[in-house]
Design an enzyme around this catalytic site. Sequence first.
Site, PDB file in Angstrom:
ATOM      1  N   LYS A  18       0.816  -1.226   0.000  1.00  6.64           N
ATOM      2  CA  LYS A  18       0.000   0.000   0.000  1.00  6.64           C
ATOM      3  C   LYS A  18       0.845   1.269   0.000  1.00  6.64           C
ATOM      4  O   LYS A  18       0.395   2.301  -0.472  1.00  6.64           O
ATOM      5  CB  LYS A  18      -0.960  -0.002   1.191  1.00  6.64           C
ATOM      6  CG  LYS A  18      -0.254   0.159   2.514  1.00  6.64           C
ATOM      7  CD  LYS A  18      -1.200   0.096   3.692  1.00  6.64           C
ATOM      8  CE  LYS A  18      -0.433   0.386   4.972  1.00  6.64           C
ATOM      9  NZ  LYS A  18      -0.998  -0.225   6.156  1.00  6.64           N
ATOM     10  N   ARG A  41      -6.065   0.890  17.511  1.00  6.54           N
ATOM     11  CA  ARG A  41      -6.704   0.974  16.217  1.00  6.54           C
ATOM     12  C   ARG A  41      -7.587  -0.265  16.123  1.00  6.54           C
ATOM     13  O   ARG A  41      -8.517  -0.401  16.915  1.00  6.54           O
ATOM     14  CB  ARG A  41      -5.678   1.116  15.082  1.00  6.54           C
ATOM     15  CG  ARG A  41      -6.296   1.685  13.809  1.00  6.54           C
ATOM     16  CD  ARG A  41      -5.283   1.867  12.678  1.00  6.54           C
ATOM     17  NE  ARG A  41      -4.800   0.581  12.150  1.00  6.54           N
ATOM     18  CZ  ARG A  41      -3.870   0.472  11.192  1.00  6.54           C
ATOM     19  NH1 ARG A  41      -3.330   1.563  10.658  1.00  6.54           N
ATOM     20  NH2 ARG A  41      -3.480  -0.710  10.760  1.00  6.54           N
TER      21      ARG A  41
HETATM   22  C1  PLP Z   1       0.034  -0.741   6.831  1.00  6.22           C
HETATM   23  C2  PLP Z   1      -0.055  -1.991   7.608  1.00  6.22           C
HETATM   24  C3  PLP Z   1       1.065  -2.831   7.694  1.00  6.22           C
HETATM   25  C4  PLP Z   1       2.401  -2.472   7.110  1.00  6.22           C
HETATM   26  O1  PLP Z   1       2.954  -1.364   7.780  1.00  6.22           O
HETATM   27  P1  PLP Z   1       4.443  -0.857   7.494  1.00  6.22           P
HETATM   28  O2  PLP Z   1       4.708   0.094   8.600  1.00  6.22           O
HETATM   29  O3  PLP Z   1       4.431  -0.204   6.156  1.00  6.22           O
HETATM   30  O4  PLP Z   1       5.336  -2.036   7.527  1.00  6.22           O
HETATM   31  C5  PLP Z   1       0.912  -4.027   8.370  1.00  6.22           C
HETATM   32  N1  PLP Z   1      -0.261  -4.371   8.931  1.00  6.22           N
HETATM   33  C6  PLP Z   1      -1.359  -3.587   8.869  1.00  6.22           C
HETATM   34  C7  PLP Z   1      -2.615  -4.042   9.513  1.00  6.22           C
HETATM   35  C8  PLP Z   1      -1.288  -2.373   8.204  1.00  6.22           C
HETATM   36  O5  PLP Z   1      -2.382  -1.593   8.153  1.00  6.22           O
END
Ligand code: PLP
Length: 364
Positions: free
Chosen positions: A40, A135
């Site tokens: 993402k 969250r």
């Molecule tokens: C965005 C996200 C990740 C990845 O996060 P990074 O900090 O880019 O490694 C992993 N798990 C969830 C649930 C996320 O929303």
Amino acid sequence: MGRRRRYPELVIDLEKLKQNIDRINIKCSDFGVEVAGVIKGCTGLAECAEQFARAGCRFIASSRLEQLEPLRKTGIQTPFMMIRIPMISEAADVVRITDISLNSEIEVLKELNIQAGLQDKEHQVILMADLGDLREGFWDKDDLVQAALMVENDFHNLKLAGVGTNLGCYGSVAATPEKLEELVECAEAVEAEIGRELEFISGGATSTLPRILEGNLPSRINMLRVGEGILLAKDLQDLWGYDMNFMNRDIFTIRAEVIEVKDKPTYPVGDIMFDAFGNKPQYEDKGIRKRALIALGKVDYAFPEQLTVKDKGICIIGASSDHTILDVQDADRDIKVGDVIDLVPCYANLVYVTNSPNIEKVYI
Ligand SMILES: *Cc1c(COP(=O)(O)O)cnc(C)c1O
């Protein structure tokens, strides 16, 4: 120059990206940890996603179905993971497009089960525990165990694949060994009730990589979902003080063209009211300086204060929607109209530039 380049552009070094994924995969596999590669941060660009597949990540993961859906057509065989708790209204698409999803609501699980039945599929789920980052995830651990029992016994089209957590995204809570032991305890409480071992204990994101680097990850954690730590490898270096020099930190370069170079005062001349975004900024009077305007702005990268200029001696002094103002007085080279300036994005910038149709993506 062979072909006409269109600026601004984002240059993406796919080989360096592949190297970064390989390095994190190797470090993680030393601890028995599989990696879900999170795409993402680069808006799911297919060329980038393909590197995660080539590198053999266990899953390709995104928070948005619209990033995963087009990848199905690229021939990527890696299973897809939905990492944002699904909207109940997208349950059918979650089952159709992805293989596994992170979940925290019984109502959604019920709907996923129905949709999986309709599509004659088995959909895997990981139940999320909120360990204090506040969250997503079950707050009450008994609720989590009850949900696990329901998935295991009543939702025949779902497979309870594991439990997981996310830390450091909202509450800035660190993924300490103690926090992760709590996750293992949740998993073991579930296992005691369902009478079998879970396949995955998913211990977080880039913010859990320090446990790998320090070698103190609880042994039962066997999956991490990593985005930033692969794409930029910047946060652990700049914010957390880890030595990330084993990673490439120049996969993404923003390149923009100089459209004006002039000597001007640094303090605005006239009655100071509000800037383009309704703010009343402070200006420091440094006298007359040589400044350059480049043709990209906040619309492209959102946060000028987080961007860095590659050239030594050039700094960003401000920006509006479509312009960025640079101080080039102390630059090593004589900056002229038509020159190209290289900029290094942070995570927040990268999300915007990869998402912008105004920025040409150039793969090397
Ligand atoms: C965005 C996200 C990740 C990845 O996060 P990074 O900090 O880019 O490694 C992993 N798990 C969830 C649930 C996320 O929303």
